[in-house]
Design an enzyme around this catalytic site. Structure first.
Site, PDB file in Angstrom:
ATOM      1  N   GLY A  73       0.829  -1.210   0.000  1.00 10.18           N
ATOM      2  CA  GLY A  73       0.000   0.000   0.000  1.00 10.18           C
ATOM      3  C   GLY A  73       0.861   1.256   0.000  1.00 10.18           C
ATOM      4  CE1 TYR A  94      -5.302 -14.170  -3.170  1.00  8.57           C
ATOM      5  CE2 TYR A  94      -6.689 -15.228  -4.821  1.00  8.57           C
ATOM      6  CZ  TYR A  94      -6.356 -14.117  -4.080  1.00  8.57           C
ATOM      7  OH  TYR A  94      -7.062 -12.959  -4.247  1.00  8.57           O
TER       8      TYR A  94
HETATM    9  C1  UD2 Z   1      -6.728 -13.509 -11.168  1.00  5.38           C
HETATM   10  C2  UD2 Z   1      -6.377 -12.675  -9.954  1.00  5.38           C
HETATM   11  C3  UD2 Z   1      -5.895 -13.569  -8.842  1.00  5.38           C
HETATM   12  C4  UD2 Z   1      -6.874 -14.689  -8.551  1.00  5.38           C
HETATM   13  C5  UD2 Z   1      -7.181 -15.442  -9.848  1.00  5.38           C
HETATM   14  C6  UD2 Z   1      -8.271 -16.458  -9.631  1.00  5.38           C
HETATM   15  C7  UD2 Z   1      -5.619 -10.530 -10.786  1.00  5.38           C
HETATM   16  C8  UD2 Z   1      -4.457  -9.629 -10.991  1.00  5.38           C
HETATM   17  N1  UD2 Z   1      -5.331 -11.751 -10.283  1.00  5.38           N
HETATM   18  O1  UD2 Z   1      -5.582 -14.123 -11.681  1.00  5.38           O
HETATM   19  O2  UD2 Z   1      -5.697 -12.792  -7.664  1.00  5.38           O
HETATM   20  O3  UD2 Z   1      -8.046 -14.157  -7.986  1.00  5.38           O
HETATM   21  O4  UD2 Z   1      -7.654 -14.521 -10.854  1.00  5.38           O
HETATM   22  O5  UD2 Z   1      -8.409 -17.289 -10.714  1.00  5.38           O
HETATM   23  O6  UD2 Z   1      -6.755 -10.172 -11.017  1.00  5.38           O
HETATM   24  N2  UD2 Z   1      -1.309 -12.921 -19.058  1.00  5.38           N
HETATM   25  C9  UD2 Z   1      -0.623 -12.745 -20.247  1.00  5.38           C
HETATM   26  N3  UD2 Z   1       0.464 -11.918 -20.253  1.00  5.38           N
HETATM   27  C10 UD2 Z   1       0.890 -11.251 -19.129  1.00  5.38           C
HETATM   28  C11 UD2 Z   1       0.163 -11.428 -17.925  1.00  5.38           C
HETATM   29  C12 UD2 Z   1      -0.935 -12.283 -17.915  1.00  5.38           C
HETATM   30  O7  UD2 Z   1      -0.973 -13.316 -21.271  1.00  5.38           O
HETATM   31  O8  UD2 Z   1       1.873 -10.498 -19.206  1.00  5.38           O
HETATM   32  C13 UD2 Z   1      -2.487 -13.831 -19.052  1.00  5.38           C
HETATM   33  C14 UD2 Z   1      -2.374 -14.930 -18.004  1.00  5.38           C
HETATM   34  O9  UD2 Z   1      -1.697 -16.052 -18.493  1.00  5.38           O
HETATM   35  C15 UD2 Z   1      -3.843 -15.214 -17.736  1.00  5.38           C
HETATM   36  C16 UD2 Z   1      -4.526 -13.864 -17.953  1.00  5.38           C
HETATM   37  O10 UD2 Z   1      -3.614 -13.063 -18.679  1.00  5.38           O
HETATM   38  O11 UD2 Z   1      -4.354 -16.125 -18.665  1.00  5.38           O
HETATM   39  C17 UD2 Z   1      -4.886 -13.133 -16.666  1.00  5.38           C
HETATM   40  O12 UD2 Z   1      -3.750 -13.098 -15.825  1.00  5.38           O
HETATM   41  P1  UD2 Z   1      -3.710 -12.241 -14.473  1.00  5.38           P
HETATM   42  O13 UD2 Z   1      -2.434 -12.539 -13.785  1.00  5.38           O
HETATM   43  O14 UD2 Z   1      -4.039 -10.823 -14.749  1.00  5.38           O
HETATM   44  O15 UD2 Z   1      -4.946 -12.778 -13.636  1.00  5.38           O
HETATM   45  P2  UD2 Z   1      -5.405 -14.285 -13.251  1.00  5.38           P
HETATM   46  O16 UD2 Z   1      -6.726 -14.485 -13.930  1.00  5.38           O
HETATM   47  O17 UD2 Z   1      -4.340 -15.273 -13.461  1.00  5.38           O
END
Ligand code: UD2
Length: 329
Positions: free
Chosen positions: A43, A145
């Site tokens: 934060g 998590y």
């Molecule tokens: C989200 C939440 C996490 C948890 C999870 C539950 C966020 C930031 N995180 O994770 O806390 O609640 O959901 O399922 O909201 N990606 C790319 N390139 C990048 C980064 C990410 O392609 O540089 C893809 C990644 O592989 C994924 C998607 O984008 O398929 C979303 O990734 P994320 O890290 O923003 O969020 P997520 O859904 O993994």
């Protein structure tokens, strides 16, 4: 259904200097006495308005929590270790913050007879068996998590059942908006940074995986609804109900920034969830909550100084541009 705005209350926001917490604090401050408990590891003090009482401390510390929660009417519990990867690397460490501290918050709320709104997550569902996923879907988290958020979400329900404590769990889908930064900040802020720098936008895998991206100002509105609803002891999906593929997202970000970045693919993330999208009908019915901000408008507001579309404000706060560039309409 319209629930009244929360006013003239004493409120504690744990993690109130963080990404979601600080936007919530900003919305609450004009009409309430607001305290923030934050250890400032992620934060930032600059996110906090002047008229907030800051208790610098760890949410795992019962003394700090007791001091922060004394006499409060509502606790919004947003302090968490949000990195899924970190939870895989060290489940016990994240359990202490995400679950044990959450239980402390619920206990403290019992002492004060305060309502508690807990930040839960779409992570409770794991790989959803149906899309959009309703709250009644099976919960099979794929990370520590997710297990921790599920346990907290269940404890919140149980505290209402066993002790009559007013609790609400909000299962956030992929939240984005101003102030989201750092190594665990999510795909939208990563893509924006890459596009602004003219570097390749890096898609993990084929980009056909999809997410339900919800703007932080909508998440704040959901919290305000949760603070006054009669429908307690329940968990609610907080998303938009719309899914977007990561490839479409990359193109939207590139267009919004007028960037010359290329789109590059690298290896998929191990254990990545293929599709995630909220059935938001329960939140709509019981909280009167529907997301206002579409993805394109939300991204454009992040790029420029503008704000996403506004509707009526629920806090009674004037709709002036705030420092974070979001809105709580
Ligand atoms: C989200 C939440 C996490 C948890 C999870 C539950 C966020 C930031 N995180 O994770 O806390 O609640 O959901 O399922 O909201 N990606 C790319 N390139 C990048 C980064 C990410 O392609 O540089 C893809 C990644 O592989 C994924 C998607 O984008 O398929 C979303 O990734 P994320 O890290 O923003 O969020 P997520 O859904 O993994």
């Amino acid at each position: 259904m319209d629930s009244p705005a929360i006013r003239d209350s004493t409120i504690l926001v744990t993690g109130g200097a963080g990404f979601i917490g600080s936007h919530l604090v900003e919305a609450l401050v004009p009409h309430n006495e607001v305290r923030v408990l934050d250890d400032f590891t992620t934060g930032d003090r600059d996110y906090l308005p002047d008229d907030v009482t800051v208790i610098e401390g760890d949410v795992r510390d019962p003394i700090a929590l007791q001091e922060a929660a004394r006499g409060v009417d509502v606790i919004f519990h947003h302090a968490a270790l949000v990195s899924v990867t970190q939870s895989v690397d060290d489940p016990r460490q994240s359990n202490r913050t995400n679950l044990e501290a959450g239980l402390l918050v619920l206990e403290q709320a019992r002492q004060e007879d305060a309502r508690v709104v807990v930040a839960s997550s779409a992570a409770v569902y794991g790989h959803p068996e149906e899309l959009p996923v309703p709250e009644t879907a099976p919960t099979n988290p794929t990370s520590p998590y997710g297990v921790q958020k599920l346990a907290l979400d269940q404890y919140a329900r149980l505290y209402e059942e066993l002790y009559g404590l007013e609790t609400v769990a909000l299962r956030y889908f992929n939240v984005y908006g101003p102030r989201q930064q750092g190594p665990y900040s999510g795909v939208i802020s990563t893509f924006l940074e890459q596009a602004r720098a003219g570097e390749p936008i890096t898609i993990e895998g084929d980009g056909q995986q999809s997410r339900d991206f919800v703007h932080v100002s909508d998440v704040v509105r959901a919290n305000l609804r949760a603070a006054t609803t009669d429908a307690v002891g329940e968990a609610y999906n907080i998303g938009t109900g719309q899914r977007t593929t990561i490839l479409d997202l990359a193109e939207t970000v590139r267009d919004a920034t007028d960037s010359a970045s290329t789109i590059a693919h690298r290896d998929p993330r191990s254990g990545d969830i293929r599709h995630s999208g909220a059935d938001t009908s329960k939140a709509s019915r019981d909280l009167g909550f529907d997301a206002n901000v579409g993805l394109e408008s939300g991204i454009r507001s992040l790029v420029g100084s503008g704000r996403p579309e506004l509707a009526e404000t629920e806090t009674g706060a004037p709709l002036e541009p705030n420092r974070g560039g979001g809105s709580y309409s």
